[in-house]
Design a protein around this motif. Structure first.
Motif, PDB file in Angstrom:
ATOM      1  N   VAL A 184      11.440 -99.878  -5.619  1.00  0.00           N
ATOM      2  CA  VAL A 184      12.030-100.852  -6.542  1.00  0.00           C
ATOM      3  C   VAL A 184      13.365-100.291  -7.020  1.00  0.00           C
ATOM      4  O   VAL A 184      13.414 -99.229  -7.636  1.00  0.00           O
ATOM      5  CB  VAL A 184      11.104-101.115  -7.746  1.00  0.00           C
ATOM      6  CG1 VAL A 184      11.729-102.142  -8.686  1.00  0.00           C
ATOM      7  CG2 VAL A 184       9.720-101.570  -7.280  1.00  0.00           C
ATOM      8  N   LEU A 185      14.451-101.001  -6.689  1.00  0.00           N
ATOM      9  CA  LEU A 185      15.794-100.532  -7.052  1.00  0.00           C
ATOM     10  C   LEU A 185      16.417-101.486  -8.067  1.00  0.00           C
ATOM     11  O   LEU A 185      16.149-102.695  -8.043  1.00  0.00           O
ATOM     12  CB  LEU A 185      16.699-100.498  -5.816  1.00  0.00           C
ATOM     13  CG  LEU A 185      16.510 -99.374  -4.797  1.00  0.00           C
ATOM     14  CD1 LEU A 185      15.211 -99.554  -4.022  1.00  0.00           C
ATOM     15  CD2 LEU A 185      17.699 -99.339  -3.839  1.00  0.00           C
ATOM     16  N   VAL A 186      17.271-100.937  -8.916  1.00  0.00           N
ATOM     17  CA  VAL A 186      18.071-101.797  -9.782  1.00  0.00           C
ATOM     18  C   VAL A 186      19.532-101.384  -9.586  1.00  0.00           C
ATOM     19  O   VAL A 186      19.829-100.204  -9.360  1.00  0.00           O
ATOM     20  CB  VAL A 186      17.626-101.710 -11.260  1.00  0.00           C
ATOM     21  CG1 VAL A 186      17.947-100.350 -11.869  1.00  0.00           C
ATOM     22  CG2 VAL A 186      18.264-102.817 -12.089  1.00  0.00           C
ATOM     23  N   SER A 187      20.432-102.372  -9.667  1.00  0.00           N
ATOM     24  CA  SER A 187      21.818-102.102  -9.277  1.00  0.00           C
ATOM     25  C   SER A 187      22.658-101.474 -10.382  1.00  0.00           C
ATOM     26  O   SER A 187      23.844-101.201 -10.168  1.00  0.00           O
ATOM     27  CB  SER A 187      22.482-103.398  -8.806  1.00  0.00           C
ATOM     28  OG  SER A 187      22.573-104.308  -9.884  1.00  0.00           O
ATOM     29  N   GLY A 188      22.079-101.226 -11.566  1.00  0.00           N
ATOM     30  CA  GLY A 188      22.861-100.578 -12.615  1.00  0.00           C
ATOM     31  C   GLY A 188      22.155-100.626 -13.950  1.00  0.00           C
ATOM     32  O   GLY A 188      20.951-100.957 -14.031  1.00  0.00           O
ATOM     33  N   ASP A 230      15.745-106.220   7.844  1.00  0.00           N
ATOM     34  CA  ASP A 230      14.443-106.818   7.545  1.00  0.00           C
ATOM     35  C   ASP A 230      13.654-106.008   6.522  1.00  0.00           C
ATOM     36  O   ASP A 230      12.632-106.461   6.006  1.00  0.00           O
ATOM     37  CB  ASP A 230      13.639-106.961   8.847  1.00  0.00           C
ATOM     38  CG  ASP A 230      12.401-107.810   8.629  1.00  0.00           C
ATOM     39  OD1 ASP A 230      12.550-108.918   8.066  1.00  0.00           O
ATOM     40  OD2 ASP A 230      11.296-107.350   8.974  1.00  0.00           O
ATOM     41  N   GLY A 231      14.133-104.789   6.223  1.00  0.00           N
ATOM     42  CA  GLY A 231      13.468-103.971   5.209  1.00  0.00           C
ATOM     43  C   GLY A 231      13.724-104.464   3.790  1.00  0.00           C
ATOM     44  O   GLY A 231      13.098-103.985   2.840  1.00  0.00           O
ATOM     45  N   VAL A 232      14.641-105.409   3.610  1.00  0.00           N
ATOM     46  CA  VAL A 232      14.883-105.981   2.278  1.00  0.00           C
ATOM     47  C   VAL A 232      13.865-107.107   2.073  1.00  0.00           C
ATOM     48  O   VAL A 232      13.916-108.126   2.751  1.00  0.00           O
ATOM     49  CB  VAL A 232      16.321-106.524   2.152  1.00  0.00           C
ATOM     50  CG1 VAL A 232      16.568-107.029   0.730  1.00  0.00           C
ATOM     51  CG2 VAL A 232      17.341-105.459   2.534  1.00  0.00           C
ATOM     52  N   VAL A 295      12.389-102.969  -1.485  1.00  0.00           N
ATOM     53  CA  VAL A 295      12.709-102.720  -0.066  1.00  0.00           C
ATOM     54  C   VAL A 295      11.709-101.753   0.548  1.00  0.00           C
ATOM     55  O   VAL A 295      11.110-100.925  -0.148  1.00  0.00           O
ATOM     56  CB  VAL A 295      14.146-102.144   0.074  1.00  0.00           C
ATOM     57  CG1 VAL A 295      15.160-103.096  -0.557  1.00  0.00           C
ATOM     58  CG2 VAL A 295      14.288-100.777  -0.532  1.00  0.00           C
ATOM     59  N   ALA A 296      11.527-101.876   1.835  1.00  0.00           N
ATOM     60  CA  ALA A 296      10.647-100.970   2.572  1.00  0.00           C
ATOM     61  C   ALA A 296      11.122 -99.533   2.357  1.00  0.00           C
ATOM     62  O   ALA A 296      12.324 -99.286   2.243  1.00  0.00           O
ATOM     63  CB  ALA A 296      10.672-101.328   4.054  1.00  0.00           C
ATOM     64  N   PRO A 297      10.157 -98.566   2.289  1.00  0.00           N
ATOM     65  CA  PRO A 297      10.556 -97.180   1.965  1.00  0.00           C
ATOM     66  C   PRO A 297      11.621 -96.636   2.908  1.00  0.00           C
ATOM     67  O   PRO A 297      12.553 -95.956   2.475  1.00  0.00           O
ATOM     68  CB  PRO A 297       9.239 -96.403   2.068  1.00  0.00           C
ATOM     69  CG  PRO A 297       8.224 -97.335   2.660  1.00  0.00           C
ATOM     70  CD  PRO A 297       8.700 -98.714   2.419  1.00  0.00           C
ATOM     71  N   GLU A 298      11.530 -97.012   4.188  1.00  0.00           N
ATOM     72  CA  GLU A 298      12.489 -96.459   5.146  1.00  0.00           C
ATOM     73  C   GLU A 298      13.892 -97.048   4.979  1.00  0.00           C
ATOM     74  O   GLU A 298      14.865 -96.496   5.481  1.00  0.00           O
ATOM     75  CB  GLU A 298      11.987 -96.630   6.600  1.00  0.00           C
ATOM     76  CG  GLU A 298      11.788 -98.072   7.060  1.00  0.00           C
ATOM     77  CD  GLU A 298      10.448 -98.691   6.656  1.00  0.00           C
ATOM     78  OE1 GLU A 298       9.740 -98.107   5.806  1.00  0.00           O
ATOM     79  OE2 GLU A 298      10.131 -99.775   7.180  1.00  0.00           O
ATOM     80  N   ALA A 299      13.991 -98.168   4.240  1.00  0.00           N
ATOM     81  CA  ALA A 299      15.306 -98.782   4.027  1.00  0.00           C
ATOM     82  C   ALA A 299      15.916 -98.398   2.686  1.00  0.00           C
ATOM     83  O   ALA A 299      17.076 -98.728   2.406  1.00  0.00           O
ATOM     84  CB  ALA A 299      15.181-100.306   4.119  1.00  0.00           C
ATOM     85  N   VAL A 318      16.822 -95.916  -8.033  1.00  0.00           N
ATOM     86  CA  VAL A 318      15.423 -96.303  -7.784  1.00  0.00           C
ATOM     87  C   VAL A 318      14.669 -96.180  -9.102  1.00  0.00           C
ATOM     88  O   VAL A 318      14.768 -95.152  -9.777  1.00  0.00           O
ATOM     89  CB  VAL A 318      14.786 -95.382  -6.719  1.00  0.00           C
ATOM     90  CG1 VAL A 318      13.309 -95.752  -6.520  1.00  0.00           C
ATOM     91  CG2 VAL A 318      15.539 -95.491  -5.396  1.00  0.00           C
ATOM     92  N   ILE A 319      13.952 -97.227  -9.493  1.00  0.00           N
ATOM     93  CA  ILE A 319      13.244 -97.159 -10.784  1.00  0.00           C
ATOM     94  C   ILE A 319      11.726 -97.175 -10.640  1.00  0.00           C
ATOM     95  O   ILE A 319      11.018 -96.983 -11.615  1.00  0.00           O
ATOM     96  CB  ILE A 319      13.655 -98.312 -11.737  1.00  0.00           C
ATOM     97  CG1 ILE A 319      13.376 -99.696 -11.110  1.00  0.00           C
ATOM     98  CG2 ILE A 319      15.128 -98.194 -12.133  1.00  0.00           C
ATOM     99  CD1 ILE A 319      13.512-100.851 -12.095  1.00  0.00           C
TER     100      ILE A 319
END
Lengths: 354, 354
Positions: A184-188, A230-232, A295-299, A318-319
């Motif tokens: 789980v990512l956040v852009s800022g 496709d990992g997104v 996103v998929a871990p590899e991406a 990454v949060i």
């Protein structure tokens, strides 16, 4: 309507009217009551496969490809605030909702509901601000509508923006695609928009000016899709109800759990301070120029790098992680190791934040 | 903003702010003041080729074909009226605006601005009515948004609907295509919607119930295009400002004149009577389920027959001709042969009619 047909009629409503006889501010707050209104009443009325996705926009398969459609009404007050106004917000909000469908925004339609007596000069400022925001995002305003309501029946101006966009072949963005193991990512930094608005309303002062983070994210989404392919799995801009409500919605729809790391949540120092003064949890405060990506871990590394390469994503991080445990629930691991449930926003925290 | 930058700023507005310092109800009335607001302020801010067409919707060329986009906010009062309500009106209005681009409507986005305290049951009635109208038109509501404003800052509910549709290859509908010799057709009796609303507001009673003519016209447009082919030049639903304002707009954009025959204008007897009581000219009263078609003379018979074959067009008729004389002006020839100018609606006649 006769009393009897009114009773029959009320019985057909899938929302329990005895429990919710009238609209409350919290029905627009992006939290639990908003969810109940949408899922019971609106889906009850005109559910269809596209609407049932409950994304912020719909993706439609057409003869010529897939089209994304998203609409948002803006009722923010004050109309002008540090770093933006209702016009730029309306453009960014809709550009971003279309982008969060994995689509490239193509055009915007703008509808104005003006209150009789509204200063024409302020309307021009808003129109100019929309123009600049649309130009910066590269998405033209191609059609519009204006209505005027009597004095006392509006609040200056309400703006509706609807955006359409194309979804490239192979792109599949949907809350249902979140799966255990995903990052789980956040852009800022989070909570900036809500606190910028509240600080104007409450008259708070900061050493440095606290401005909204409102920004167009269509460029960043293109970078993310190019990097992650496709990992997104899921994209979402955590507006009303904040990061907590957005992740709860996704967890519920994908039937997965989520675990966030408290220490990794990026929050500006002034914002954190203001949250303490005002009694808000940054996880529930609205953002306008931030993007969550699952996103998929590899991406994850490539997507994080793509976010950071974008001018609006320099503080991306990454949060948390999607987990198999406790499906439908979001947990936060505190800096000292304890776990607490991060529920959906219940009730109204910040009325009219967008 | 400093006083100086405010002054500079105001100077950049193409609408003379000294003349129009504040929004008036008539800026939303569909007549002259609406036109000034749109052409000066909004086109001044974000004019682009699609917006500059000043149609009720935009047609966009995309890789996969041409797409029509149209938006409308609905602020009608009362919310419920004979033959319809704000929900069905919002669906019909947008389906029709997309259809008037010569497009086949594909999907609708719905945005609600609710006032705190609005009865949930009324919201359900409206949602059900939208569902039924959408089903009858064959156009699904695929995405939406809900905002709630504080009590006293709205008027129950405002609804925005935005529609998208596909324009078939070869179809070219545009106000600029009206040319001398073309026939001007209307699909039925005019002024019914406006008078149905006004009669509720004014408490007028009729021998037979006077209901809105609000209806979806996408089916009729398909028939018209199939029958008239390239001979169909302009389509328009004459809503706010009525037939007079719609034809004035087209005459101005195509730089042609128009001549209407007073004796040929279809108006229901009760509507004509109510217009006399209320002091309205039926040519300026809003319609919601009527279509104007401007077609090449050789296509006129076929298009008229196609309109009459549709359930919503049984009273269709030819009401006038496009002429070379007096470009930009619409004239009405009275039953005794006199000519009078039919100007655009100036000022506000029927506030909040849609």
């Amino acid at each position: 309507m006769s009393d009897e047909s009114r009773r029959d009629f009320a019985l057909s409503c899938p929302l329990p009217l005895s429990e919710y006889p009238r609209v409350q501010l919290a029905h627009g707050g992006g939290g639990r009551l908003s969810q109940i209104l949408i899922e019971k009443l609106f889906l009850g009325a005109y559910g269809n496969p596209a609407l049932r996705q409950l994304h912020d926009g719909a993706v439609l398969a057409t003869g010529g490809g897939r089209l994304a459609l998203s609409t948002d009404s803006f009722v923010v007050r004050p109309l002008f605030f540090p770093g933006g106004d209702i016009g730029s917000l309306a453009v960014h909000g809709t550009v971003n909702d279309v982008a969060m469908c994995g689509a490239r925004p193509l055009a915007i339609a703008a509808g104005f509901i003006l209150e009789e007596g509204f200063p024409m000069e302020d309307l021009w400022r808003i129109a100019e601000s929309m123009r600049d925001a649309a130009a910066a995002a590269g998405v033209p305003v191609v059609t519009g509508d204006t209505k005027v309501v009597d004095r006392g029946k509006g609040d200056g101006v309400y703006v509706n923006t609807t955006g359409i966009g194309w979804v490239a072949e192979g792109v599949e963005i949907s809350p249902q695609r979140a799966r255990p193991g995903d990052a789980v990512l956040v852009s800022g930094e989070i909570a900036t928009h809500g606190i910028a608005i509240m600080s104007v309303r409450e008259g708070l002062e900061f050493e440095t000016a606290l401005e909204t983070d409102s920004a167009p994210l269509n460029g960043m989404v293109e970078r993310i899709l190019a990097a992650g392919g496709d990992g997104v799995h899921v994209l979402r801009d955590p507006t009303r109800g904040g990061v907590a409500s957005a992740l709860n919605e996704i967890a519920g729809q994908a039937k997965v759990g989520m675990r966030l790391e408290e220490g990794s949540l990026p929050v500006r120092e002034e914002v954190r301070g203001a949250c303490e003064i005002l009694g808000f949890d940054p996880l529930y405060v609205a953002n306008e120029g931030k993007c969550l990506a699952i996103v998929a871990p590899e991406a994850a590394d490539a997507v994080l790098a793509a976010m950071k390469a974008d001018p609006h994503g320099r503080e991306a991080t990454v949060i948390g992680t999607v987990v198999q445990d406790h499906p439908g629930r979001v947990y936060l691991r505190s800096s000292i190791g304890g776990l607490r449930i991060v529920d959906m926003l219940s009730g109204e925290q910040l009325p009219r934040i967008c």
